[in-house]
Design a protein around this motif. Structure first.
Motif, PDB file in Angstrom:
ATOM      1  N   ILE A   1       0.846  -1.211   0.000  1.00 22.22           N
ATOM      2  CA  ILE A   1       0.000   0.000   0.000  1.00 22.22           C
ATOM      3  C   ILE A   1       0.873   1.250   0.000  1.00 22.22           C
ATOM      4  O   ILE A   1       0.555   2.253  -0.655  1.00 22.22           O
ATOM      5  CB  ILE A   1      -0.968  -0.030   1.195  1.00 22.22           C
ATOM      6  CG1 ILE A   1      -1.936  -1.177   0.983  1.00 22.22           C
ATOM      7  CG2 ILE A   1      -1.762   1.249   1.272  1.00 22.22           C
ATOM      8  CD1 ILE A   1      -2.961  -1.300   2.031  1.00 22.22           C
ATOM      9  N   LEU A   2       2.029   1.201   0.698  1.00 23.60           N
ATOM     10  CA  LEU A   2       2.923   2.362   0.650  1.00 23.60           C
ATOM     11  C   LEU A   2       3.453   2.583  -0.757  1.00 23.60           C
ATOM     12  O   LEU A   2       3.635   3.726  -1.200  1.00 23.60           O
ATOM     13  CB  LEU A   2       4.087   2.173   1.629  1.00 23.60           C
ATOM     14  CG  LEU A   2       3.727   2.415   3.088  1.00 23.60           C
ATOM     15  CD1 LEU A   2       4.892   2.101   3.975  1.00 23.60           C
ATOM     16  CD2 LEU A   2       3.323   3.847   3.276  1.00 23.60           C
TER      17      LEU A   2
ATOM     18  N   LEU B   1       1.781   1.924  -3.425  1.00 23.73           N
ATOM     19  CA  LEU B   1       0.674   2.575  -4.145  1.00 23.73           C
ATOM     20  C   LEU B   1       0.683   4.087  -3.905  1.00 23.73           C
ATOM     21  O   LEU B   1       0.563   4.878  -4.855  1.00 23.73           O
ATOM     22  CB  LEU B   1      -0.648   1.964  -3.673  1.00 23.73           C
ATOM     23  CG  LEU B   1      -1.909   2.641  -4.165  1.00 23.73           C
ATOM     24  CD1 LEU B   1      -2.050   2.424  -5.641  1.00 23.73           C
ATOM     25  CD2 LEU B   1      -3.109   2.114  -3.439  1.00 23.73           C
ATOM     26  N   SER B   2       0.881   4.504  -2.619  1.00 24.42           N
ATOM     27  CA  SER B   2       0.938   5.945  -2.348  1.00 24.42           C
ATOM     28  C   SER B   2       2.114   6.588  -3.069  1.00 24.42           C
ATOM     29  O   SER B   2       2.008   7.702  -3.586  1.00 24.42           O
ATOM     30  CB  SER B   2       1.076   6.211  -0.860  1.00 24.42           C
ATOM     31  OG  SER B   2       0.417   5.283  -0.112  1.00 24.42           O
TER      32      SER B   2
ATOM     33  N   ILE C   1       2.337   9.819  -5.631  1.00 19.50           N
ATOM     34  CA  ILE C   1       3.245  10.961  -5.500  1.00 19.50           C
ATOM     35  C   ILE C   1       4.061  11.135  -6.765  1.00 19.50           C
ATOM     36  O   ILE C   1       4.258  12.261  -7.248  1.00 19.50           O
ATOM     37  CB  ILE C   1       4.167  10.739  -4.293  1.00 19.50           C
ATOM     38  CG1 ILE C   1       3.374  10.862  -3.003  1.00 19.50           C
ATOM     39  CG2 ILE C   1       5.283  11.747  -4.277  1.00 19.50           C
ATOM     40  CD1 ILE C   1       4.179  10.571  -1.806  1.00 19.50           C
TER      41      ILE C   1
ATOM     42  N   ALA D   1       5.889  17.365  -3.606  1.00 21.34           N
ATOM     43  CA  ALA D   1       5.779  15.915  -3.753  1.00 21.34           C
ATOM     44  C   ALA D   1       7.009  15.226  -3.187  1.00 21.34           C
ATOM     45  O   ALA D   1       6.905  14.208  -2.497  1.00 21.34           O
ATOM     46  CB  ALA D   1       5.595  15.560  -5.223  1.00 21.34           C
TER      47      ALA D   1
ATOM     48  N   ASP E   1       9.059  16.323  -0.856  1.00 25.59           N
ATOM     49  CA  ASP E   1       9.033  16.438   0.596  1.00 25.59           C
ATOM     50  C   ASP E   1       8.154  15.355   1.212  1.00 25.59           C
ATOM     51  O   ASP E   1       8.548  14.656   2.152  1.00 25.59           O
ATOM     52  CB  ASP E   1       8.519  17.837   0.957  1.00 25.59           C
ATOM     53  CG  ASP E   1       8.400  18.030   2.445  1.00 25.59           C
ATOM     54  OD1 ASP E   1       9.255  17.498   3.156  1.00 25.59           O
ATOM     55  OD2 ASP E   1       7.467  18.701   2.876  1.00 25.59           O
ATOM     56  N   ILE E   2       6.937  15.193   0.635  1.00 23.59           N
ATOM     57  CA  ILE E   2       6.018  14.196   1.163  1.00 23.59           C
ATOM     58  C   ILE E   2       6.581  12.785   0.993  1.00 23.59           C
ATOM     59  O   ILE E   2       6.434  11.935   1.865  1.00 23.59           O
ATOM     60  CB  ILE E   2       4.658  14.339   0.441  1.00 23.59           C
ATOM     61  CG1 ILE E   2       4.078  15.717   0.697  1.00 23.59           C
ATOM     62  CG2 ILE E   2       3.689  13.302   0.929  1.00 23.59           C
ATOM     63  CD1 ILE E   2       3.952  16.049   2.120  1.00 23.59           C
TER      64      ILE E   2
ATOM     65  N   ILE F   1       8.792  11.927   3.825  1.00 22.48           N
ATOM     66  CA  ILE F   1       8.110  11.548   5.069  1.00 22.48           C
ATOM     67  C   ILE F   1       7.581  10.124   4.973  1.00 22.48           C
ATOM     68  O   ILE F   1       7.613   9.375   5.943  1.00 22.48           O
ATOM     69  CB  ILE F   1       6.971  12.539   5.368  1.00 22.48           C
ATOM     70  CG1 ILE F   1       7.536  13.937   5.534  1.00 22.48           C
ATOM     71  CG2 ILE F   1       6.272  12.163   6.638  1.00 22.48           C
ATOM     72  CD1 ILE F   1       6.484  14.962   5.766  1.00 22.48           C
ATOM     73  N   LEU F   2       7.123   9.751   3.777  1.00 17.99           N
ATOM     74  CA  LEU F   2       6.584   8.393   3.592  1.00 17.99           C
ATOM     75  C   LEU F   2       7.664   7.338   3.809  1.00 17.99           C
ATOM     76  O   LEU F   2       7.405   6.274   4.379  1.00 17.99           O
ATOM     77  CB  LEU F   2       6.012   8.287   2.176  1.00 17.99           C
ATOM     78  CG  LEU F   2       4.823   7.397   1.969  1.00 17.99           C
ATOM     79  CD1 LEU F   2       3.666   7.971   2.726  1.00 17.99           C
ATOM     80  CD2 LEU F   2       4.491   7.330   0.516  1.00 17.99           C
TER      81      LEU F   2
ATOM     82  N   VAL G   1      10.081   7.399   5.859  1.00 20.22           N
ATOM     83  CA  VAL G   1      10.299   7.160   7.289  1.00 20.22           C
ATOM     84  C   VAL G   1       9.366   6.056   7.785  1.00 20.22           C
ATOM     85  O   VAL G   1       9.775   5.140   8.501  1.00 20.22           O
ATOM     86  CB  VAL G   1      10.088   8.464   8.079  1.00 20.22           C
ATOM     87  CG1 VAL G   1      10.292   8.218   9.539  1.00 20.22           C
ATOM     88  CG2 VAL G   1      11.047   9.517   7.608  1.00 20.22           C
ATOM     89  N   GLY G   2       8.087   6.150   7.365  1.00 19.59           N
ATOM     90  CA  GLY G   2       7.135   5.109   7.748  1.00 19.59           C
ATOM     91  C   GLY G   2       7.518   3.756   7.192  1.00 19.59           C
ATOM     92  O   GLY G   2       7.423   2.739   7.883  1.00 19.59           O
TER      93      GLY G   2
ATOM     94  N   ALA H   1      10.220   2.250   9.274  1.00 21.92           N
ATOM     95  CA  ALA H   1       9.720   1.771  10.558  1.00 21.92           C
ATOM     96  C   ALA H   1       9.082   0.404  10.398  1.00 21.92           C
ATOM     97  O   ALA H   1       9.335  -0.525  11.188  1.00 21.92           O
ATOM     98  CB  ALA H   1       8.710   2.762  11.123  1.00 21.92           C
ATOM     99  N   VAL H   2       8.262   0.269   9.345  1.00 23.23           N
ATOM    100  CA  VAL H   2       7.577  -1.007   9.129  1.00 23.23           C
ATOM    101  C   VAL H   2       8.584  -2.121   8.834  1.00 23.23           C
ATOM    102  O   VAL H   2       8.472  -3.246   9.337  1.00 23.23           O
ATOM    103  CB  VAL H   2       6.564  -0.826   7.995  1.00 23.23           C
ATOM    104  CG1 VAL H   2       6.069  -2.139   7.529  1.00 23.23           C
ATOM    105  CG2 VAL H   2       5.407  -0.014   8.489  1.00 23.23           C
TER     106      VAL H   2
ATOM    107  N   GLY I   1      14.846  11.232   6.971  1.00 23.90           N
ATOM    108  CA  GLY I   1      13.957  12.353   7.270  1.00 23.90           C
ATOM    109  C   GLY I   1      14.730  13.648   7.434  1.00 23.90           C
ATOM    110  O   GLY I   1      14.325  14.691   6.917  1.00 23.90           O
TER     111      GLY I   1
END
Lengths: 170, 123, 112
Positions: free
Chosen positions: B46-47, B49-50, B54, B70, B72-73, B76-77, B79-80, B83-84, B102
């Protein structure tokens, strides 16, 4: 000097957390790095050290500002998600002025950040001399000062004034 | 016309997400025998897909500011994502990569914004 | 049990991430895109990091680093959004056609 010591403690704490569980080697290397950081950058860390050790301010910050901030953040996200999903996108954008009475740098920074992360607003620029924030608002209700203060500023400004200013001596 | 496009886009997006959640396919990235792998594999899809959404904005964006937003965002993505991945593998240094990414992305965004404003870097 | 709570947090964060990226695609101009993307993706990633904190078992190395990343993101991403929007406005990028009011441009013309 006070600011440098606090910078050292802060950098050392962050280092210790980043290499949890710390042992002797980590602690020695961390102390060296924190000393270098404090020597170079320390003078711009805290300009008013007495603010940070005032228990009433810390208490207000932790138990009054942060819960309200998280609640507004959640509301902002559902608001934006609704506007994005809706087929015809009910947006109504514009840039408005917000008058503020905060003077200190920390207070203005926190006000701008809070405004950016709360429903439908984004800080574009700060005019520090006149105390005006320019805010991009996704759903403009009105552009006169009273409306903007009631809709945007009144949530955070009194609180931040109590936490960061009040007896500020310039 | 707008409504037709909206319905089409919703159907495609929901179809992809439901496909990822429901179908028991094999993950490309991980072996199947560790603890949280199935869940993390779906999260990674799913990440991705996001990220595709972008990258569409990076390709199409009419002005330079759109592309900077885009990117910048995207930072941030990531980083998530790191983590996963650190849950999946049980190694804590994946989050170090995330924090470093980040920081770099934040500094890069500030520099690009300054460039956009028309000032030089020592100003 | 705590794993399931962590998974719920990660799932919520993913939903907000996808919605934020969708806003980046759908909304009409730079400032609106910045609003949607900054808010949704910041909260989404913070939620994913908090789920990581729970699933990693509380105050383990991974958990501590996830908490530090949350604090860093909440402090840094509004600043980045502020810098981009100010830079875009100074670079002369217009607001959307149907925007109502632009006090910033009025004041800037008054200065110049």
């Amino acid at each position: 000097m006070k600011s440098r010591i606090m910078m050292f403690v802060f950098a050392f704490a962050v280092w210790c957390i980043l290499c949890w569980v710390p042992d002797t080697q980590h602690l020695i290397a961390g102390a060296a790095v924190a000393l270098i950081v404090a020597a170079i950058m320390g003078s711009m860390f805290v300009t008013r050290p007495h603010m940070l050790f005032n228990p009433i301010r810390v208490f207000y910050f932790l138990f009054w500002y942060i819960p309200i901030f998280i609640w507004e953040l959640l509301k902002a996200n559902f608001d934006v998600a609704y506007r994005v999903i809706h087929p015809s996108m009910p947006i109504n954008p514009g840039i408005v002025r917000l008058k503020t009475e905060l003077k200190s740098d920390t207070g203005l920074t926190f006000l701008a950040n809070s405004i950016t992360l709360t429903p439908g607003t984004l800080t574009v620029d700060i005019n520090k001399e006149d105390g005006i924030l320019y805010i991009h608002w996704i759903n403009v209700v009105g552009s006169d000062p009273d409306t903007t203060f009631r809709e945007i500023g009144s949530r955070f400004e009194p609180m931040l004034k109590k936490i960061f200013e009040e007896d500020v001596v310039k | 016309m707008k409504l037709v496009r909206w319905i089409f886009g919703t159907i495609v997006l929901l179809a992809i997400i439901i496909l990822v959640i429901v179908l028991p396919f094999k993950s490309m990235f991980f072996a199947q025998d560790a603890g949280h792998i199935g869940f993390v594999g779906r999260v990674v899809y799913i990440l991705i897909l996001s990220s595709v959404l972008i990258l569409f904005r990076v390709l199409k964006g009419p002005t330079a500011a759109d592309r900077i937003v885009a990117i910048d965002i995207f930072g941030i993505l990531i980083v998530g994502l790191c983590a996963v991945l650190s849950i999946a593998t049980g190694r804590s240094w994946y989050i170090d990569i995330g924090i470093a990414w980040g920081l770099q992305s934040f500094i890069g965004t500030l520099a690009l914004a300054k460039y956009l404003e028309g000032r030089s870097f020592d100003d | 049990m705590i794993d399931i709570i962590g998974m719920v947090f990660i799932g919520t964060g993913l939903a907000f991430d996808v919605l934020g990226c969708l806003g980046l695609v759908r909304l009409p101009d730079v400032y609106n895109r910045l609003q949607a993307a900054t808010k949704c993706v910041t909260l989404g990633t913070c939620s994913i990091l908090f789920g990581t904190f729970l699933m990693a078992g509380g105050f383990t190395p991974t958990g501590f680093k996830a908490l530090i990343a949350i604090v860093f993101l909440v402090l840094a991403s509004p600043v980045a959004a502020h810098a981009i929007s100010r830079g875009a406005h100074r670079a002369g990028i217009k607001l959307w056609d149907k925007s109502i009011v632009d006090s910033y441009a009025e004041d800037k013309e008054g200065e110049a």
